[in-house]
Design an enzyme around this catalytic site. Structure first.
Site, PDB file in Angstrom:
ATOM      1  N   ASP A 165      64.176   5.591  40.676  1.00  0.00           N
ATOM      2  CA  ASP A 165      63.547   4.441  40.037  1.00  0.00           C
ATOM      3  C   ASP A 165      62.027   4.640  40.191  1.00  0.00           C
ATOM      4  OD1 ASP A 165      63.072   1.714  39.158  1.00  0.00           O
ATOM      5  OD2 ASP A 165      62.682   1.255  41.270  1.00  0.00           O
ATOM      6  N   ASP A 179      59.025   1.729  39.633  1.00  0.00           N
ATOM      7  CA  ASP A 179      58.244   0.624  40.205  1.00  0.00           C
ATOM      8  C   ASP A 179      58.879   0.114  41.491  1.00  0.00           C
ATOM      9  OD1 ASP A 179      56.151   0.290  38.159  1.00  0.00           O
ATOM     10  OD2 ASP A 179      57.879  -0.044  36.859  1.00  0.00           O
TER      11      ASP A 179
HETATM   12  C1  XBP Z   1      60.181  -2.344  36.779  1.00  0.00           C
HETATM   13  C2  XBP Z   1      59.979  -3.232  35.633  1.00  0.00           C
HETATM   14  C3  XBP Z   1      58.870  -3.014  34.692  1.00  0.00           C
HETATM   15  C4  XBP Z   1      57.482  -3.116  35.318  1.00  0.00           C
HETATM   16  C5  XBP Z   1      56.401  -3.175  34.266  1.00  0.00           C
HETATM   17  O1  XBP Z   1      61.042  -1.311  36.422  1.00  0.00           O
HETATM   18  O2  XBP Z   1      60.732  -4.150  35.445  1.00  0.00           O
HETATM   19  O3  XBP Z   1      58.962  -3.973  33.684  1.00  0.00           O
HETATM   20  O4  XBP Z   1      57.377  -4.286  36.077  1.00  0.00           O
HETATM   21  O5  XBP Z   1      56.483  -2.125  33.368  1.00  0.00           O
HETATM   22  P1  XBP Z   1      61.658  -0.185  37.455  1.00  0.00           P
HETATM   23  P2  XBP Z   1      56.467  -2.376  31.778  1.00  0.00           P
HETATM   24  O6  XBP Z   1      61.673  -0.719  38.840  1.00  0.00           O
HETATM   25  O7  XBP Z   1      63.008   0.096  36.878  1.00  0.00           O
HETATM   26  O8  XBP Z   1      60.765   1.035  37.320  1.00  0.00           O
HETATM   27  O9  XBP Z   1      55.401  -3.384  31.524  1.00  0.00           O
HETATM   28  O10 XBP Z   1      56.172  -1.033  31.179  1.00  0.00           O
HETATM   29  O11 XBP Z   1      57.827  -2.895  31.397  1.00  0.00           O
HETATM   30 MG    MG Z   2      62.080  -0.811  40.957  1.00  0.00          MG
END
Ligand code: XBP
Ligand code: MG
Length: 238
Positions: A10, A12
């Site tokens: 993953d 973020d």
């Molecule tokens: C995290 C998310 C993303 C980010 C923002 O995804 O939900 O929406 O907060 O990115 P993960 P975007 O943990 O799966 O990486 O604005 O590009 O959506």
């Molecule tokens: Mg995440």
């Protein structure tokens, strides 16, 4: 016995603490640039994180928090443009070195590469955010280390739906039993477990209190938990 063939990361919260000081700040910069008096505080952003996807998050904010908001034009287009602008500010923050990888991430990636373990990214965030983050932290060549970057709108349903993991497994011709997913949130582990993936959790700032009962292992960070490729192999054997 299952063999460890691939690690699916993953982004973020897992590779880096991107949300509070990255995406949130960038959203606010985009709002201000557009002349909107919207301001996402740390605590409000924590609530909005229940919605995955930046465009989806803006829409939820409008629906749930702005009762009097009225927009004359095409709201979808307006949200799309705001989101694009936000990703531009996010790229700037990454470029300025405001976001670094979490402890142990680079070490584990290097170790996996040395052992020819296949690597992929399975994320809800937009593709450009992933490539900017990888370039800004590990260098431009690191994009090639990942056989597949599955990101954003490539699948119709974002996490907690399992679609992004199904897509990754199919594209890489991998069986779930030979992979480990590394996640930080309940939305993430709901997605990975629904795809039958053994999942290691490193909780992030906003997800400390999430439900991780489906995790094979929970560690504060990959370093503090001494997570090596062998640790991941053992998780598959259990
Ligand atoms: C995290 C998310 C993303 C980010 C923002 O995804 O939900 O929406 O907060 O990115 P993960 P975007 O943990 O799966 O990486 O604005 O590009 O959506
Ligand atoms: Mg995440």
């Amino acid at each position: 016995m299952a063999q460890l063939e691939a690690i699916l990361f993953d982004v973020d919260g897992t590779l880096a603490e991107t949300e509070r000081d990255g995406h949130r700040v960038a959203f606010n910069m985009a709002f201000a640039a557009e002349g909107l008096d919207w301001e996402w505080s740390e605590s409000l952003y924590g609530k909005l994180l229940a919605v995955t996807g930046g465009k989806e998050r803006i829409r939820r904010y409008i629906d749930q928090y702005l009762n009097d908001f009225h927009y004359d034009g095409d709201l979808d287009e307006m949200i799309k443009a705001l989101h694009l602008s936000k990703n531009g500010y996010y790229a700037q923050l990454v470029e300025q070195g405001k976001i670094s990888l979490r402890p142990g991430v680079e070490r584990l990636i290097n170790e996996a590469r040395a052992q020819n373990i296949r690597l992929a990214i399975a994320t809800t965030t937009s593709m450009e955010n992933v490539t900017n983050l990888l370039t800004g932290t590990l260098g431009k060549e690191s994009i090639e280390w990942f056989e597949l970057i599955a990101a954003g709108d490539i699948v119709p349903a974002k996490k907690p739906a399992p679609d992004i993991y199904f897509y990754t497994l199919e594209k890489m011709q991998l069986a779930a039993e030979n992979c480990i997913a590394i996640e930080d949130s309940s939305n993430g582990i709901r997605s990975s477990r629904a795809a039958d993936l053994t999942t290691l959790i490193t909780p992030s700032i906003y997800t400390m209190d999430d439900d991780f009962s489906e995790a094979a292992l929970i560690v504060e960070t990959l370093d503090s938990g001494d997570v090596t490729v062998d640790t991941l192999r053992q998780l598959l054997d259990n």
